[in-house]
Design a protein around this motif. Sequence first.
Motif, short mmCIF file in Angstrom:
data_model
loop_
_atom_site.label_atom_id
_atom_site.label_comp_id
_atom_site.label_asym_id
_atom_site.label_seq_id
_atom_site.Cartn_x
_atom_site.Cartn_y
_atom_site.Cartn_z
N ASN A 94 0.83 -1.20 0.00
CA ASN A 94 0.00 0.00 0.00
C ASN A 94 0.86 1.25 0.00
O ASN A 94 1.91 1.31 0.64
N ASP A 95 0.41 2.26 -0.74
CA ASP A 95 1.07 3.57 -0.81
C ASP A 95 2.46 3.52 -1.42
O ASP A 95 3.26 4.45 -1.24
N LEU A 96 2.75 2.43 -2.11
CA LEU A 96 3.99 2.35 -2.86
C LEU A 96 3.62 2.24 -4.34
O LEU A 96 3.00 1.27 -4.76
N THR A 97 3.97 3.28 -5.10
CA THR A 97 3.64 3.32 -6.52
C THR A 97 4.91 3.16 -7.34
O THR A 97 5.87 3.90 -7.16
N VAL A 98 4.89 2.16 -8.23
CA VAL A 98 6.03 1.90 -9.09
C VAL A 98 5.52 1.75 -10.53
O VAL A 98 4.66 0.92 -10.79
N ASP A 156 13.33 0.04 -16.63
CA ASP A 156 13.39 1.42 -16.16
C ASP A 156 12.21 1.66 -15.23
O ASP A 156 11.11 1.15 -15.45
N VAL A 157 12.39 2.51 -14.20
CA VAL A 157 11.38 2.62 -13.16
C VAL A 157 11.23 4.05 -12.67
O VAL A 157 12.19 4.83 -12.64
N GLU A 158 9.99 4.38 -12.30
CA GLU A 158 9.67 5.58 -11.53
C GLU A 158 9.03 5.14 -10.22
O GLU A 158 8.10 4.34 -10.23
N LEU A 205 11.69 8.78 -6.99
CA LEU A 205 12.89 8.35 -7.69
C LEU A 205 12.58 8.10 -9.15
O LEU A 205 11.62 7.43 -9.50
N ASN A 206 13.40 8.69 -10.02
CA ASN A 206 13.37 8.36 -11.44
C ASN A 206 14.69 7.66 -11.75
O ASN A 206 15.75 8.31 -11.78
#
Length: 358
Positions: A277-281, A338-340, A349-350
Motif C-alpha cells: 500500500n502507498d507504494l507506486t512503481v 526502467d522505473v519511476e 525516484l526516477n
Amino acid sequence: DGDRGALLEASGLVQLDVFGFFRATGSFAFVRSSGSLVVNNGTTSETVAVQQVIVGATVSSAFAGINGGTAGAIGLQLSDVGLALALFKPSSLTDTRSWTSLKATVGSASFVGVDDLTIAVTNLAVAVNQAGGVGNSTVADYKNTPLTVATGPTTGSVVLDFDGSRGALLQASGAVSINAYGFFSAAGTFTFEKSSGSLTVSNGTTPETVAVNRLLIGGTVSSAFAGVNGGSAQAMGLQLSGVEFGLALFKPSLLTDLRSWTALKAEVTSASFIGVNDLTVAVSNLSVAINQSSGVGNTQVADFATTALTIDTDVTTGNSIDLDFAASAGKLLQVSGDVELNAFGFFLLNALHFLIQR
C-alpha cells in the motif's frame, strides 16, 4: 464410395508413436485406399498417385513432447483426444518417398517433466506434417483439397487442412496458463514446436556441446505477473501488460542422460508494482530472464552467448524473441527495466535502470 479406390478396413486397439512427438493408446479405425495427393516443396506443387492409410480415433489420453513413455519425458499429457492420421506412399514402386500428416484436438492437457514449471492447457491442437525418403523436400498440401477423417461412429471428425507451402510441421498450439518457478506466470495463446539439434552448456568455465531434443514455446499475451505469490491475495511484484516471450526446454537425446535445461525471456511493454500500500512503481522497457537447469549434480546452464536462439512469438505477424544469455552469468531468475518510484509520498525516484534478482 468408388472414388476412393479399393478399400481395406480394420479396427482395434493400437499404440501409436508419430516421430517421437505424439504418442497415444486407444481404439482406432484404419482405412486403406488408393487416390492422389498434392505435395508442395514450398514453391511448387505436384500431384502424386498414392496408396494411403487413414486412421481416425478418439482416445482418453495421449502425450505430445520429448521422450514420451520414459522417465525423462517432457511435454504435454493430453486427455479427450480426437485424432486423424494419414500415411501416404506413391503407387509407383520406384518412388521411395512417403508423407505423414496428423492433426489432433485435445480437451485438456497438463505439462510434465520439469520441476517447478506448471503449464495448464485448454483447446489444444496438435499438428504434424512430415515427409520421408532421401532428398524429399515436399510435404502434403491440403490447402485446396482438405481431407476429412472420421474419429468415431458418433464423435465427429477432424479435417486435415495444412498449407504445404509452410513446410514441415511438428507443432501444438492452444490456450495456456504457465507458471515458471513461482516467479513468472502468464495466460494466453501459445505455440509449441519440437525440434532437435545441439546446445552449448557451461558451468561458467568449461563449455560442453550436448545433442538435444528441444521444445520451443512462444507467445504473445495481454497480461502476466513476475514476483512472489502470484495469483494470490499476498501477491507482490510486477503486474505486466503487452508481454512477448520465448521459452525453450532441452533434454539430451541420450535417454540415459537425465539432465535438462530451461531458458525463458520475456519482453514487456509496461508494468506496475502491486502488493504494498502507498507504494507506486511504474515500469517500462521491462524484460524477464530465466536460465535454469535440473538433474542430479547438474551445475551447467544453457549458453547462448555465441549463438542466440530465435523463438517465434507470433507466427501470423512474424514476431520473434532471441534467447541470448551467457552461461558466465550463472543461473538466472531476474527482472530488469526502467522505473519511476513514489514511496508513501515521501521518496521520489526516477531511475534509469533497475534489476530484481531471486
